[in-house]
Design a protein around this motif. Sequence first.
Motif, short mmCIF file in Angstrom:
data_model
loop_
_atom_site.label_atom_id
_atom_site.label_comp_id
_atom_site.label_asym_id
_atom_site.label_seq_id
_atom_site.Cartn_x
_atom_site.Cartn_y
_atom_site.Cartn_z
N GLU A 152 -7.90 1.57 -8.42
CA GLU A 152 -9.33 1.74 -8.62
C GLU A 152 -9.68 3.22 -8.69
OE1 GLU A 152 -13.62 0.15 -6.85
OE2 GLU A 152 -11.78 -0.13 -5.69
N GLU A 153 -10.49 3.58 -9.68
CA GLU A 153 -10.93 4.97 -9.82
C GLU A 153 -12.36 4.96 -10.38
OE1 GLU A 153 -9.89 8.91 -12.48
OE2 GLU A 153 -8.28 7.52 -11.98
N ALA A 154 -13.25 5.63 -9.65
CA ALA A 154 -14.66 5.75 -10.06
C ALA A 154 -15.27 4.39 -10.34
CB ALA A 154 -14.78 6.67 -11.27
N GLY A 155 -14.94 3.43 -9.48
CA GLY A 155 -15.53 2.11 -9.62
C GLY A 155 -14.94 1.25 -10.70
N ARG A 156 -13.86 1.70 -11.34
CA ARG A 156 -13.23 0.93 -12.41
C ARG A 156 -11.78 0.63 -12.07
NH1 ARG A 156 -13.42 2.41 -18.89
NH2 ARG A 156 -12.77 0.34 -19.62
N MET A 157 -11.31 -0.56 -12.44
CA MET A 157 -9.95 -0.99 -12.18
C MET A 157 -9.03 -0.65 -13.34
SD MET A 157 -9.35 -2.50 -9.23
CE MET A 157 -10.11 -3.48 -7.93
N TRP A 158 -7.83 -0.19 -12.99
CA TRP A 158 -6.79 0.11 -13.97
C TRP A 158 -5.52 -0.60 -13.55
CZ3 TRP A 158 -7.88 3.08 -18.29
CH2 TRP A 158 -9.10 3.75 -18.27
N LEU A 159 -4.72 -0.97 -14.54
CA LEU A 159 -3.47 -1.67 -14.28
C LEU A 159 -2.30 -0.76 -14.63
CD1 LEU A 159 -2.18 -4.39 -13.42
CD2 LEU A 159 -2.14 -5.02 -15.84
N THR A 160 -1.45 -0.49 -13.64
CA THR A 160 -0.25 0.32 -13.83
C THR A 160 0.96 -0.60 -13.89
OG1 THR A 160 -1.24 2.14 -12.57
CG2 THR A 160 1.15 2.21 -12.91
N ARG A 167 4.49 4.06 -19.23
CA ARG A 167 3.78 5.05 -18.41
C ARG A 167 2.27 5.00 -18.59
NH1 ARG A 167 7.53 8.56 -16.36
NH2 ARG A 167 9.59 8.46 -17.32
N ARG A 168 1.77 4.18 -19.54
CA ARG A 168 0.32 4.14 -19.77
C ARG A 168 -0.36 3.12 -18.87
NH1 ARG A 168 -1.02 2.71 -25.42
NH2 ARG A 168 0.85 1.45 -25.28
N GLU A 169 -1.61 3.40 -18.53
CA GLU A 169 -2.42 2.47 -17.76
C GLU A 169 -3.38 1.74 -18.71
OE1 GLU A 169 -2.85 4.08 -13.27
OE2 GLU A 169 -4.18 5.00 -14.74
N VAL A 170 -3.76 0.52 -18.31
CA VAL A 170 -4.66 -0.29 -19.14
C VAL A 170 -5.90 -0.62 -18.31
CG1 VAL A 170 -4.92 -2.47 -20.39
CG2 VAL A 170 -2.72 -1.28 -20.40
N ALA A 171 -7.05 -0.47 -18.93
CA ALA A 171 -8.31 -0.82 -18.26
C ALA A 171 -8.36 -2.32 -18.01
CB ALA A 171 -9.50 -0.37 -19.10
N VAL A 172 -8.88 -2.71 -16.86
CA VAL A 172 -8.96 -4.12 -16.49
C VAL A 172 -10.35 -4.65 -16.79
CG1 VAL A 172 -8.77 -5.77 -14.59
CG2 VAL A 172 -7.20 -3.84 -14.72
N SER A 173 -10.42 -5.68 -17.61
CA SER A 173 -11.72 -6.27 -17.95
C SER A 173 -12.16 -7.31 -16.93
CB SER A 173 -11.65 -6.91 -19.34
OG SER A 173 -10.66 -7.93 -19.37
N ASP A 174 -11.20 -7.97 -16.29
CA ASP A 174 -11.52 -9.00 -15.32
C ASP A 174 -10.41 -9.04 -14.27
OD1 ASP A 174 -12.26 -11.19 -13.86
OD2 ASP A 174 -12.07 -12.65 -15.49
N ALA A 175 -10.73 -8.59 -13.04
CA ALA A 175 -9.73 -8.55 -11.97
C ALA A 175 -9.73 -9.84 -11.15
CB ALA A 175 -9.99 -7.36 -11.06
N GLY A 176 -10.67 -10.74 -11.37
CA GLY A 176 -10.73 -11.96 -10.57
C GLY A 176 -10.93 -11.63 -9.11
N ASP A 177 -10.11 -12.26 -8.22
CA ASP A 177 -10.24 -11.99 -6.79
C ASP A 177 -9.24 -10.95 -6.31
OD1 ASP A 177 -7.93 -13.43 -7.09
OD2 ASP A 177 -8.37 -14.90 -5.53
N ALA A 178 -8.54 -10.29 -7.25
CA ALA A 178 -7.54 -9.27 -6.88
C ALA A 178 -8.23 -7.98 -6.48
CB ALA A 178 -6.58 -9.04 -8.03
N GLN A 179 -7.59 -7.25 -5.59
CA GLN A 179 -8.12 -5.99 -5.09
C GLN A 179 -7.20 -4.84 -5.49
OE1 GLN A 179 -11.11 -6.00 -3.44
NE2 GLN A 179 -11.14 -8.22 -3.83
N ALA A 180 -7.70 -3.62 -5.37
CA ALA A 180 -6.88 -2.44 -5.63
C ALA A 180 -5.65 -2.46 -4.72
CB ALA A 180 -7.69 -1.17 -5.39
N GLY A 181 -4.48 -2.16 -5.30
CA GLY A 181 -3.23 -2.19 -4.56
C GLY A 181 -2.47 -3.48 -4.69
#
Length: 790
Positions: A152-160, A167-181
């Motif tokens: 999570e960065e600046a209120g937005r979720m990214w997938l590593t 090595r690229r990250e992808v923006a997450v459109s729907d994280a469901g019930d998953a949390q950062a980490g």
Amino acid sequence: MRKPPPGLPSRDQILSFIAASDVPAGKREIARAFGLHAQDKIALKALLKDMADEGLIDSAPGRAFHRMGGIPKVTVLRIADVDDGGNVWAVPERWEAETPPPRLRVRERKRGELGVGERILARTEEAGAGWIAHPMKVLAPASEQMLGVLREEAGRMWLTSVDKKDRREVAVSDAGDAQAGDLVLAEKAGRPPRITARVVQRLGDPFAPRSFSLIAIHKLGIPDVFAAEALEEAQAVAQRPLGDDREDLRHLPIVAIDPADARDHDDAVWAAPDDDPANPGGWKAIVAIADVSFYVRPGSALDREARARGNSVYFPDRVVPMLPEILSADVCSLKAGEDRAALACHLQITSSGVLKGWRFTRALVRIAANIAYEDAQAVADSFLPGMERGVGLPPAIQDHAGGMIDPALGTAREASGGGVATGENPAGLPLHQREAGPPPRSGEELGAILRPLWDCWHALAKARNARAPLELDLPERRVVLDEQGRILSVAPRERLDSMRLIEDYMIAANVAAAKALEAKKAPVMYRDHEPPSREKLVALKDYLETFGVPFALGQVVRPATFNHILERIGDADFRPQVMEQVLRTQTQAYYGPMNHGHFGLGLGSYAHFTSPIRRYADLVVHRALVAAYALGPGGAAPDPAEMERVGEAISRLERRAMEAERDTTDRYVAAFLSERVGQMVETRITGITNFGFFATVEAIGGDGLMPVRDLGGEYFRFDEGARTLTGETSGDVFALGQRLTLKLADANPVSGALRFELPEGKGAAPGSSPPRFLKRRGRPANIRHQGRRR
């Protein structure tokens, strides 16, 4: 290689026609192009089959041919990526070659037309060193799954991604019930420039015990849940009576020698002096193998599950078995004190270790003891004089994290324990004996059982030395976990004579199985290992030249050829690199109904017979033996055409298992080293590129990158031929095999990646002088990159 009959085109002519044809080239198109008549088409079909067997061509759906390792003229592709420049990249949806699938650049009719995961029918062409795809039709959409960790960065979720190559990250459109980490499985979708990911499954904490193997299971699509039908069938067949028509071998002290933490016990052995006057000084031996074919019948739900899995997969923290646990770890497993169904291979061995005869029976056995390798070695050391231990016995062909010529041999058998030890074992006993089962036998009793096994093995070792198989003494990493799954240590696994003893008995039984089926002219699922290709030998010659080691092309290459190279090198610092390069020079072993021999072992006929609990290939061989020798129910004489398809499938699944096991071990090593970030570690350079070098932590493994940008402020020249990086100002040279003390800058357990830095942040590390041959080599002048001449 058969020569084509008069009137037929040559192999080169056919390859040239296939490459130049504007349309898919099948047998009909080839026959028309060369003016062949009806009577020539049978010969053409045989020639095309020969070319396929020789690895020259492959066929696509529709029976069109293309060069092996190439791509059909028209094929289905899957969009795998859209890079930052907007270029669309695709991979073949069907790719069964041993090499990684090629990436094709897709020429879109309209920018942004295609998104990740979509499937297209495309016309392909080779352009320079790459491939171009021209879309013909967009097919039904499909999703591209990605395994990664949420950030999570600046209120937005990214997938590593957990893949260290991505090595690229992808923006997450729907994280469901998953949390950062959280470790999650997500679907990539969308069109550039908006590629997004939607979480479809939350897998939990990526750093929790057992998560590292879970990552590999999900990443590679390894099935880890049995169908309810298969589980019900396993419960039913486990109650099956063993029958009265088995040879009763319960009076013989047959023993199973395995890793201390073995999850299953496929095999057990016994030996005694042969009383046959026609075999003076010889031996008789029995290799008893779990009779899996008695329980798992062709076409059953269990058979479908086993075939789909291909093999068991062994991780440091778990096993994903080929068969349900009630069979793999209980009813089929050869446990001490329990009556078990076995397929017994009776061997007659001469005093020089040659197989004089063999026969196969269905038997009833009661294992006298399950013995850990270490315990068997301790007992053997008590009755063997010091000078006898290991005398004249070559190092066994070993499994290796980088991939092995035959991963189902050697210490891969130890992988029945996952290549790891779990928990403490103060009594030195197999884990299941500490929990249940008969008490261990005394050392004197075990000595009386093991002494003839060792003496017979010395005869087998003579025959092995005479064959001079490939000897690669590459270290295997051993991950030790506590009962909670936490890492206690990572270290090289010690190689014991008790391990080599079992390997040689297993090899003898495998040879006997192949020859027994050949004697009945029955189909055989061979374990083939072909000699290295000329291209790989040329690459090895170029590699050895960088170390000043001569290697002549044109000679008849045998396993001993490579052994002599290693003997010539001795204990030089670069010996591990040369062994690894020799390993990469070998072809991959595979399963199939055509006998191409086993180059690495120096054997003409070889099949896998000894591990049916964990390898489907062995189950196929068991069924063929039961059918050919009328040994009762459960036999099957497989169709050779079907065997070819099965062989290709289980070879592919075996490679998947190897990748999963290797990646998981890398993650455990990275987790173990993560507590040493910031500390100095002893490393060895294993790869040189124009962007840096790769180094391996000595003793425990774990590969990491040392970026060239972190080598200091000066410019480093990359010499591809010599495989070196040379500082323009300092003259510091970084070369393959060089030992360095480096600072561990980062260790990522999720991806298994390491990153290093030089001590003090710049300049060559103390004591890191290059090998002497490099100091004598003149450095190329006035160039930034010295490419290899082609």
